[in-house]
Design a protein around this motif. Structure first.
Motif, mmCIF file in Angstrom:
data_model
loop_
_atom_site.group_PDB
_atom_site.id
_atom_site.type_symbol
_atom_site.label_atom_id
_atom_site.label_comp_id
_atom_site.label_asym_id
_atom_site.label_seq_id
_atom_site.Cartn_x
_atom_site.Cartn_y
_atom_site.Cartn_z
ATOM 1 N N CYS A 60 40.029 -7.619 4.097
ATOM 2 C CA CYS A 60 40.071 -7.991 2.678
ATOM 3 C C CYS A 60 41.502 -8.213 2.204
ATOM 4 O O CYS A 60 41.767 -9.108 1.391
ATOM 5 C CB CYS A 60 39.396 -6.915 1.838
ATOM 6 S SG CYS A 60 37.606 -6.828 2.088
ATOM 7 N N GLU A 63 42.473 -11.535 3.337
ATOM 8 C CA GLU A 63 41.856 -12.575 2.515
ATOM 9 C C GLU A 63 42.672 -12.806 1.247
ATOM 10 O O GLU A 63 42.834 -13.948 0.811
ATOM 11 C CB GLU A 63 40.427 -12.171 2.160
ATOM 12 C CG GLU A 63 39.581 -13.281 1.556
ATOM 13 C CD GLU A 63 39.302 -14.410 2.533
ATOM 14 O OE1 GLU A 63 39.012 -15.535 2.050
ATOM 15 O OE2 GLU A 63 39.370 -14.197 3.760
ATOM 16 N N ILE A 119 34.083 -12.987 3.126
ATOM 17 C CA ILE A 119 34.989 -12.028 2.495
ATOM 18 C C ILE A 119 35.437 -12.605 1.159
ATOM 19 O O ILE A 119 35.943 -13.735 1.103
ATOM 20 C CB ILE A 119 36.212 -11.736 3.381
ATOM 21 C CG1 ILE A 119 35.756 -11.221 4.752
ATOM 22 C CG2 ILE A 119 37.133 -10.725 2.714
ATOM 23 C CD1 ILE A 119 36.883 -11.070 5.754
ATOM 24 N N ILE A 160 33.824 -7.071 0.152
ATOM 25 C CA ILE A 160 34.674 -7.112 -1.044
ATOM 26 C C ILE A 160 35.415 -5.786 -1.145
ATOM 27 O O ILE A 160 34.789 -4.715 -1.132
ATOM 28 C CB ILE A 160 33.851 -7.320 -2.329
ATOM 29 C CG1 ILE A 160 32.975 -8.565 -2.231
ATOM 30 C CG2 ILE A 160 34.772 -7.417 -3.551
ATOM 31 C CD1 ILE A 160 32.030 -8.736 -3.398
ATOM 32 N N ASP A 161 36.735 -5.853 -1.258
ATOM 33 C CA ASP A 161 37.554 -4.641 -1.405
ATOM 34 C C ASP A 161 37.217 -3.594 -0.346
ATOM 35 O O ASP A 161 37.120 -2.395 -0.633
ATOM 36 C CB ASP A 161 37.386 -4.042 -2.809
ATOM 37 C CG ASP A 161 37.967 -4.940 -3.898
ATOM 38 O OD1 ASP A 161 38.929 -5.681 -3.606
ATOM 39 O OD2 ASP A 161 37.465 -4.907 -5.034
#
Length: 405
Positions: A60, A63, A119, A160-161
């Motif tokens: 992440c 990303e 992601i 996510i995160d």
């Protein structure tokens, strides 16, 4: 702790600050954190510390780095494969429904082979966020939002995160989303069409879904295109309000709701709304309908006796189970008796009407035949008279001619 030591662990402090919302991380922070990814221990005041960042968080972070620079972080690329290979080899990670583990999917992201995982730098503003806002009333969803959600309909989870979210609208929600997309574009969404058939086949194979009154499950009806998909304003979405206050409902609402009595379910905003089939409630609606129109609703007359007969068969079981008391069934018998009397009266009137129409038709036919007969007799008499006149004239001519000779 001296400044050098503080600087050496500053990247980890930054990570703790942004790990729950990496969309706010600056390029400097993300770069500093990833520069230390899998770089071993750090000595602080004579003690060794290993500040571990797991590969989901790292993916992440990368990303976010990619969002800011349009390229992958070099240290991340070099180290991520090593870490993932070790985790995969040790058998860590759960496989759901036979799909690759999260570590294998992250590895596939790097290699471009096999099933990977999407992601997102942030949930805010994403298709997940959009779906959460529109799922309770899809009739107001914009084409952009519906398309964004359905573009990802074939995925099963997203990162996510550093957290794996299992996201996919279910088959019923997907069908409602596609109905909205089709309303706005005139065609089905290609990703939905591609994924929905497989999703429905799997659910039907696994025996998922309830069969109501012996009808096919909602999944089977969807697969066979036998289910109506309505929007948020559909009459069944307001059924409770109308049933509670039939005297305040319009004729159109009363009639529309009765049309669905004991009918097939309708899909609204991803929920299968089964039409109501309580005879007592239908009787209240029909009373209002009759008050406004002077006649009974045809669906009420046709369907209510069927439902009552079905309930009567299970009367003892339902009473013993406490679902209904005997007075309820007394009321049902009254409702059915009223329908039968109305039907008999209607049948008698219909029979009388048919008899009268047939009698009048026969009378008209008889009159027509008599008229034809009279006309034929008149024509015959006229022809006879004409023939006699002709014979008489010929006879006279013959007689005169004879005298001349």
């Amino acid at each position: 702790m001296n400044n050098t030591n503080e600087q050496s662990i500053d990247f980890y402090k930054k990570f703790q600050e942004i790990k729950y919302d990496m969309s706010k991380a600056s390029l400097e922070d993300v770069k500093n954190i990833l520069d230390h990814y899998n770089q071993g221990t750090i000595m602080v005041n004579g003690a060794n510390y290993h500040y571990d960042i797991n590969p989901l968080d790292a993916a992440c972070l990368n990303e976010r780095y990619k969002q800011l620079t349009r390229q992958d972080h070099p240290t991340f690329i070099n180290e991520q494969s090593k870490i993932l290979d070790g985790l995969i080899e040790s058998g860590q990670g759960l496989s759901v429904d036979g799909k690759p583990t999260i570590y294998q999917r992250l590895k596939n992201n790097l290699t471009g082979e096999g099933l990977g995982i999407s992601i997102l730098p942030s949930k805010k503003g994403s298709y997940i966020d959009k779906f959460d806002k529109l799922k309770f009333d899809m009739s107001k969803a914009s084409l952009e939002d519906v398309k964004d959600v359905l573009d990802h309909y074939d995925q099963d989870s997203v990162l996510i995160d550093g957290m794996q979210y299992h996201f996919r609208p279910n088959a019923l929600q997907g069908a409602s989303l596609n109905a909205r997309y089709k309303e706005l574009t005139g065609q089905d969404h290609p990703t939905f069409v591609k994924a929905q058939q497989q999703i429905l086949d799997e659910k039907i194979k696994d025996g998922q879904g309830l069969s109501v009154n012996g009808n096919p499950t909602v999944y089977e009806q969807l697969r066979n295109n036998n289910m109506t998909v309505g929007n948020h304003n559909h009459i069944l979405n307001r059924a409770s309000e109308i049933l509670l206050n039939p005297q305040e409902a319009s004729l159109d609402d009363i009639s529309s709701l009765l049309n669905y009595y004991n009918g097939q379910p309708v899909l609204i905003d991803g929920i299968a709304h089964h039409s109501f089939n309580d005879p007592a409630s239908a009787a209240k609606l029909n009373a209002r309908y009759k008050e406004l129109t002077g006649q009974d609703h045809p669906v009420f007359m046709e369907q209510v006796p069927k439902v009552i007969d079905r309930l009567m068969k299970d009367k003892d079981m339902l009473v013993n189970a406490g679902a209904y008391d005997t007075s309820y069934f007394d009321k049902l018998e009254q409702i059915k008796s009223g329908i039968q009397q109305t039907s008999e009266t209607k049948t008698d009137k219909e029979a009388k009407r048919v008899f009268t129409e047939e009698r009048d038709k026969q009378r008209q036919l008889d009159a027509s035949v008599r008229e034809q007969q009279i006309n034929a007799m008149k024509q015959t008499n006229q022809n006879t008279q004409d023939m006699q006149q002709m014979v008489s004239e010929i006879a006279q001519d013959t007689s005169i001619g004879g005298m001349s000779r």
